[in-house]
Design an enzyme around this catalytic site. Structure first.
Site, PDB file in Angstrom:
ATOM      1  N   ASP A 183       2.187   2.997   3.198  1.00 37.96           N
ATOM      2  CA  ASP A 183       1.297   4.144   2.958  1.00 37.96           C
ATOM      3  C   ASP A 183       2.080   5.401   2.552  1.00 37.96           C
ATOM      4  O   ASP A 183       1.543   6.509   2.555  1.00 37.96           O
ATOM      5  CB  ASP A 183       0.389   4.452   4.152  1.00 37.96           C
ATOM      6  CG  ASP A 183      -0.744   5.395   3.771  1.00 37.96           C
ATOM      7  OD1 ASP A 183      -1.224   5.322   2.625  1.00 37.96           O
ATOM      8  OD2 ASP A 183      -1.135   6.233   4.611  1.00 37.96           O
ATOM      9  N   HIS A 230      -6.375  -0.520   5.936  1.00 36.21           N
ATOM     10  CA  HIS A 230      -6.080  -0.070   7.296  1.00 36.21           C
ATOM     11  C   HIS A 230      -7.101  -0.567   8.332  1.00 36.21           C
ATOM     12  O   HIS A 230      -7.577   0.202   9.167  1.00 36.21           O
ATOM     13  CB  HIS A 230      -5.992   1.468   7.353  1.00 36.21           C
ATOM     14  CG  HIS A 230      -5.255   2.063   6.176  1.00 36.21           C
ATOM     15  ND1 HIS A 230      -4.254   1.383   5.495  1.00 36.21           N
ATOM     16  CD2 HIS A 230      -5.384   3.252   5.521  1.00 36.21           C
ATOM     17  CE1 HIS A 230      -3.807   2.144   4.502  1.00 36.21           C
ATOM     18  NE2 HIS A 230      -4.479   3.265   4.479  1.00 36.21           N
ATOM     19  N   TYR A 250      -7.633  17.585  -1.377  1.00 33.31           N
ATOM     20  CA  TYR A 250      -6.377  18.108  -0.824  1.00 33.31           C
ATOM     21  C   TYR A 250      -5.372  18.205  -1.956  1.00 33.31           C
ATOM     22  O   TYR A 250      -5.520  17.546  -2.995  1.00 33.31           O
ATOM     23  CB  TYR A 250      -5.819  17.196   0.282  1.00 33.31           C
ATOM     24  CG  TYR A 250      -5.496  15.781  -0.183  1.00 33.31           C
ATOM     25  CD1 TYR A 250      -4.268  15.486  -0.788  1.00 33.31           C
ATOM     26  CD2 TYR A 250      -6.401  14.749  -0.029  1.00 33.31           C
ATOM     27  CE1 TYR A 250      -3.964  14.210  -1.228  1.00 33.31           C
ATOM     28  CE2 TYR A 250      -6.109  13.461  -0.459  1.00 33.31           C
ATOM     29  CZ  TYR A 250      -4.890  13.193  -1.057  1.00 33.31           C
ATOM     30  OH  TYR A 250      -4.603  11.934  -1.498  1.00 33.31           O
ATOM     31  N   THR A 266      -6.836   9.665  -3.979  1.00 33.76           N
ATOM     32  CA  THR A 266      -7.973  10.493  -4.382  1.00 33.76           C
ATOM     33  C   THR A 266      -7.548  11.819  -5.012  1.00 33.76           C
ATOM     34  O   THR A 266      -8.310  12.395  -5.784  1.00 33.76           O
ATOM     35  CB  THR A 266      -8.881  10.788  -3.179  1.00 33.76           C
ATOM     36  OG1 THR A 266      -8.096  11.410  -2.153  1.00 33.76           O
ATOM     37  CG2 THR A 266      -9.521   9.526  -2.651  1.00 33.76           C
ATOM     38  N   ASN A 269      -2.313  13.488   4.017  1.00 29.89           N
ATOM     39  CA  ASN A 269      -3.165  14.109   5.041  1.00 29.89           C
ATOM     40  C   ASN A 269      -2.692  13.950   6.469  1.00 29.89           C
ATOM     41  O   ASN A 269      -3.505  13.983   7.386  1.00 29.89           O
ATOM     42  CB  ASN A 269      -4.602  13.565   4.943  1.00 29.89           C
ATOM     43  CG  ASN A 269      -5.259  13.975   3.651  1.00 29.89           C
ATOM     44  OD1 ASN A 269      -5.189  15.131   3.275  1.00 29.89           O
ATOM     45  ND2 ASN A 269      -5.841  13.028   2.952  1.00 29.89           N
ATOM     46  N   ARG A 290     -14.346  12.745   3.956  1.00 32.55           N
ATOM     47  CA  ARG A 290     -13.457  13.903   3.811  1.00 32.55           C
ATOM     48  C   ARG A 290     -12.612  13.793   2.543  1.00 32.55           C
ATOM     49  O   ARG A 290     -11.939  14.744   2.161  1.00 32.55           O
ATOM     50  CB  ARG A 290     -12.562  14.055   5.045  1.00 32.55           C
ATOM     51  CG  ARG A 290     -11.537  12.971   5.197  1.00 32.55           C
ATOM     52  CD  ARG A 290     -10.731  13.054   6.480  1.00 32.55           C
ATOM     53  NE  ARG A 290     -10.175  11.757   6.789  1.00 32.55           N
ATOM     54  CZ  ARG A 290      -9.085  11.241   6.240  1.00 32.55           C
ATOM     55  NH1 ARG A 290      -8.415  11.935   5.340  1.00 32.55           N
ATOM     56  NH2 ARG A 290      -8.663  10.047   6.585  1.00 32.55           N
ATOM     57  N   TYR A 328     -11.902   1.706   1.265  1.00 33.25           N
ATOM     58  CA  TYR A 328     -11.413   2.532   2.366  1.00 33.25           C
ATOM     59  C   TYR A 328     -12.632   3.183   3.008  1.00 33.25           C
ATOM     60  O   TYR A 328     -13.420   3.848   2.325  1.00 33.25           O
ATOM     61  CB  TYR A 328     -10.443   3.580   1.824  1.00 33.25           C
ATOM     62  CG  TYR A 328      -9.664   4.335   2.886  1.00 33.25           C
ATOM     63  CD1 TYR A 328      -9.343   3.745   4.113  1.00 33.25           C
ATOM     64  CD2 TYR A 328      -9.227   5.639   2.673  1.00 33.25           C
ATOM     65  CE1 TYR A 328      -8.619   4.426   5.072  1.00 33.25           C
ATOM     66  CE2 TYR A 328      -8.495   6.331   3.641  1.00 33.25           C
ATOM     67  CZ  TYR A 328      -8.198   5.720   4.826  1.00 33.25           C
ATOM     68  OH  TYR A 328      -7.479   6.407   5.780  1.00 33.25           O
ATOM     69  N   HIS A 368       0.855  -1.194   0.000  1.00 32.63           N
ATOM     70  CA  HIS A 368       0.000   0.000   0.000  1.00 32.63           C
ATOM     71  C   HIS A 368       0.886   1.237   0.000  1.00 32.63           C
ATOM     72  O   HIS A 368       1.445   1.642   1.024  1.00 32.63           O
ATOM     73  CB  HIS A 368      -0.935   0.024   1.211  1.00 32.63           C
ATOM     74  CG  HIS A 368      -1.909   1.175   1.165  1.00 32.63           C
ATOM     75  ND1 HIS A 368      -3.173   1.065   0.638  1.00 32.63           N
ATOM     76  CD2 HIS A 368      -1.788   2.473   1.557  1.00 32.63           C
ATOM     77  CE1 HIS A 368      -3.791   2.231   0.715  1.00 32.63           C
ATOM     78  NE2 HIS A 368      -2.969   3.106   1.275  1.00 32.63           N
ATOM     79  N   ARG A 393     -10.201   0.736  -6.591  1.00 31.66           N
ATOM     80  CA  ARG A 393     -10.414   1.205  -5.232  1.00 31.66           C
ATOM     81  C   ARG A 393     -11.704   2.002  -5.153  1.00 31.66           C
ATOM     82  O   ARG A 393     -11.935   2.892  -5.978  1.00 31.66           O
ATOM     83  CB  ARG A 393      -9.241   2.085  -4.815  1.00 31.66           C
ATOM     84  CG  ARG A 393      -9.233   2.448  -3.348  1.00 31.66           C
ATOM     85  CD  ARG A 393      -8.052   3.336  -3.044  1.00 31.66           C
ATOM     86  NE  ARG A 393      -7.746   3.384  -1.626  1.00 31.66           N
ATOM     87  CZ  ARG A 393      -7.162   4.424  -1.038  1.00 31.66           C
ATOM     88  NH1 ARG A 393      -6.823   5.492  -1.747  1.00 31.66           N
ATOM     89  NH2 ARG A 393      -6.902   4.420   0.245  1.00 31.66           N
TER      90      ARG A 393
END
Ligand code: 0GY
Length: 308
Positions: free
Chosen positions: A263, A187, A55, A83, A268, A136, A163, A37, A130
């Site tokens: 990750d 996660h 973001y 994203t 973020n 958010r 997710y 990941h 995904r």
């Protein structure tokens, strides 16, 4: 590794850059280990961030990812579409093309994706899509659209990566259990680690895994889930210790259906940025035998991503 840059994009305020000089882990990864990941961001001047993003990251390109892979001792990567790139998979596909067969990808697609595009992504090394339910991070996509996409990718032997936040599991349960593919959960479904590992919330997640053998879990992201954080809570030099019982329970209960990833570049995070070398040193705390480590880091990701 070279230092983070942002090109002509302006990062989201508070955004922390990835660690340019991670420690070399003390834990020796088993040969052939897969970082299952991780992401690539841009670089934005070459692969612009999506207009609908929530973001704007700092750039984190394929060269830096491959340098980190080698520094930490991984052999391969699974690059998961983030994203900030929406359904524009070009940065991820470009990284796959440069990886010499040592990377696989998980894409984001919309219902207008063509069969030719899916076939071409398969040839490039994509093995999953995904679906993101974290409010958010994304706008809402109707479940019938997601189910339609799942039906389209199932014949390719791909899986669905999801997710979501732990509180949303009851609402998502029927959708997850109806999927026609393997389901990989990011996660650990984001448990609240202040709650007991044998409490109602995490038991629901355990039940999902126990009753549905097509469900897998990533046991990654202690830095994201920890409340105690990178410093020890009671003086012991052991970061993210509050996450250990959750990851360890999954590794020991479902040793053939767990994956681990860095990750990187850690989207973020605003409180602290983990040193990726120390994250690797977390692995033997959650997979405590060599046999479990080998399944988590080699056998499971190889079966799922390089099985063909
Ligand atoms: C992660 C976590 C996050 C973000 C994304 O695609 C993404 O933007 O996955 C997050 O903000 O928790 O796995 O990288």
């Amino acid at each position: 590794m070279s230092k983070p840059t942002s090109g002509h994009f302006t990062k989201t305020p508070g955004w922390l850059d990835w660690y340019a000089e991670p420690a070399r882990p003390r834990f020796r990864l088993p040969p052939g280990s897969v970082d299952a990941h991780c992401h690539v961001f841009g670089p934005g001047d070459t692969f612009p961030y999506a207009p609908e993003r929530k973001y704007t990251p700092c750039d984190a390109g394929k060269h830096q990812l491959f340098a980190l892979r080698d520094h930490l001792g991984f052999d391969k990567n699974v690059i998961v579409q983030a994203t900030c790139h929406g359904a524009d998979n070009r940065a991820m596909l470009d990284a796959l093309a440069s990886a010499g067969g040592r990377a696989r990808g998980v894409a984001t697609v919309r219902r207008d994706v063509t069969d030719e595009q899916l076939q071409s992504m398969h040839a490039a090394g994509v093995r999953g899509v995904r679906f993101n339910f974290v409010k958010r991070l994304v706008d809402f996509t109707p479940r019938d659209e997601l189910m339609e996409i799942a039906a389209r990718i199932a014949p390719l032997g791909w899986h669905v990566v999801v997710y979501f936040e732990a509180l949303d599991l009851p609402d998502l349960w029927d959708f997850f259990t109806a999927l026609p593919t393997t389901l990989v959960i990011d996660h650990m479904g984001r448990p609240d680690v202040r709650k007991p590992v044998d409490g109602v919330e995490f038991e629901l997640f355990m039940t999902l895994m126990r009753e549905h053998p097509h469900v897998w879990s990533k046991v990654s992201c202690p830095e994201r889930l920890s409340v105690g954080g990178p410093r020890a809570l009671d003086g012991e030099a052991h970061p993210y210790r509050d996450v250990v019982p959750f990851s360890r329970r999954l590794v020991e209960s479902f040793p053939d259906r767990v994956l681990w990833g860095t990750d990187w570049p850690h989207p973020n995070l605003k409180d602290h940025m983990p040193d990726d070398g120390l994250l690797v040193d977390f692995i033997p705390r959650i997979a405590v035998t060599e046999a479990l480590q080998r399944k988590l880091l080699v056998d499971n990701p190889m079966r799922l991503y390089w099985g063909d």
